[in-house]
Design a protein around this motif. Sequence first.
Motif, PDB file in Angstrom:
ATOM      1  N   TRP A 394      11.103  21.215  46.783  1.00  0.00           N
ATOM      2  CA  TRP A 394      10.651  19.913  46.301  1.00  0.00           C
ATOM      3  C   TRP A 394      10.815  18.833  47.368  1.00  0.00           C
ATOM      4  CZ3 TRP A 394      13.594  15.492  45.725  1.00  0.00           C
ATOM      5  CH2 TRP A 394      14.983  15.634  45.745  1.00  0.00           C
ATOM      6  N   TYR A 397       7.517  19.104  49.181  1.00  0.00           N
ATOM      7  CA  TYR A 397       6.423  18.597  48.346  1.00  0.00           C
ATOM      8  C   TYR A 397       6.440  17.063  48.300  1.00  0.00           C
ATOM      9  CZ  TYR A 397       5.428  23.286  46.581  1.00  0.00           C
ATOM     10  OH  TYR A 397       5.070  24.599  46.476  1.00  0.00           O
ATOM     11  N   THR A 398       7.627  16.496  48.186  1.00  0.00           N
ATOM     12  CA  THR A 398       7.729  15.034  48.170  1.00  0.00           C
ATOM     13  C   THR A 398       7.229  14.433  49.479  1.00  0.00           C
ATOM     14  OG1 THR A 398       9.644  15.138  46.688  1.00  0.00           O
ATOM     15  CG2 THR A 398       9.315  13.083  47.925  1.00  0.00           C
TER      16      THR A 398
END
Length: 541
Positions: A394, A397-398
């Motif tokens: 994540w 992805y961020t």
Amino acid sequence: MPDRGRDSLSQRARGPAAQGLKGNSRPGDLPMPGTADAEREPRHWQALAALALPGFSFALINTLVAPALPEIQRELGVSAISAGWVMTVQVLAAAVSTPIVGRLGDTHGKDRVLVAALAACALGSLLAAVSTSIEGLIAGRALQGLAGATFPLAFGIVRDEFPPSQRGTGIGLASATWGLGGGVGLVIAGPLVNVNGYGGLFWFSFVAALAAAAVAWRYVPASPVRVASRIDWLGAVLLAAGLGTLLLGVGHLGSWGPTAPATAALLGGGAALMAVWAIVETRIGEPLVEMRTMRSRAVLAVNLAGALTGVGMFATYLIVPQLVQAPASAGYGFAATVGEAGLFMLPSPMLLLAGGPLAGVIGARRGFRSPLLAGLAIFAAGLAWLAIAHREPWHVYTATALEGLGVGLALAAMPNLIIESVDPGQTGVSTGINAVMRTIGGSFGTQIVAAVLAGNLIAGTQIASEGAFVVALAIAAAALAVAFLLALLVPRQGGRAGAAVLVHATAPAAPPAVRGRQVRRSVNSVRGESSFAMTRTDAAS
């Protein structure tokens, strides 16, 4: 300039007015307010739709190989620096060819030259697809780079077809579409490599370039201008030699070291060649790049910010795929396949597509300086975040989501700021320079990152250390931070041309004496520009 060129431009300068009055006007008459815009309303949106596939396709092809560079390196048994040239040579070729192709577009028609550039891209894709050596692959990518002029040619077509009041919207939508193509290229690279190795990338590129050329040939409106002009081949050779020498030196920083005599010779020689090129460009009548457009504070700031944005963009394209494909045993990474690496990039095109229209909304209310600043800040924050946090999926992805939103805002704002900051007749040249600056920045970004990663490997492996990725990300974030500071120099109201465009759209017809002076000034100051130039002074008269 020969009289025939002047006559051609004069006819073109009168063209929109004559079309707006449906042939019932005298030469040199201006249309009544809104008349020409109403006549062109259906056609200009059709032109934008026709340009969507060529722009999307080239942007896709431009980034398609980035996630596959580790695979290319493994299959061909070459170093990371050699594999990095697969990316670098295309942006170098685009930087050199863009002003040449743009000038050819003025001479032979933007629509025809656009088709020819896309055909060259298709040929390069075919060459790369059948090549089994790094040399053949690099040669094919160089041919693909000839289509880099897709962007300024398309901006010129938008300028020809759109009324002044809607050009910003058209360019913002076009920028978003092309940005989407670049993001999609990063995502679909994995499945294509899984099906047919890295060759699958180039077979797909071949089909995409052919389809784009066919759409451009069939649906892009015929260019209404043919103006004789001279190609500055000396400038092209000096630019290619200077950039190539500099990039070669940057590419060997990691292997030779920054203090090695060979590195110093390449960097110093490249800088000297670029200085000679800049001097030559200011001394000739029809230069490869019009240096006078660089003198405005707004244009200079946006162009330098564009170059640094290119550094960050192409650095990201190299860093993220290699970061996530690294094995967990390296202390970082997720052992992702090429296809999975593309999924890590998926938030980027999704948010980028939203960033373009959002920049148009913000720009209409607050000026395009605001979305440029916001985009650069968001992009820099994403790179800084990834340098600090990259141990969980994540986190990545961020970072790619922030990158996509930031790039979408910035890329849509830049051409609009350029157009607002120059006379209408100079928009084609100026947006072309901005595209070249981003390309040059991208060239340096890929080489700098490749050098940092190749020079800091885990002992006994070909895998870059975690610290190397942190340094590369920090360099890219610093480039975006400097770009943000430069963007602060852009005037808040967007520059002088905004007022000129507004007057062009709303003012009543000027007296005949003023109209004649407008046409003459357009002819004398604009070589090959395809829109009628109403200067602020004449509008005020």
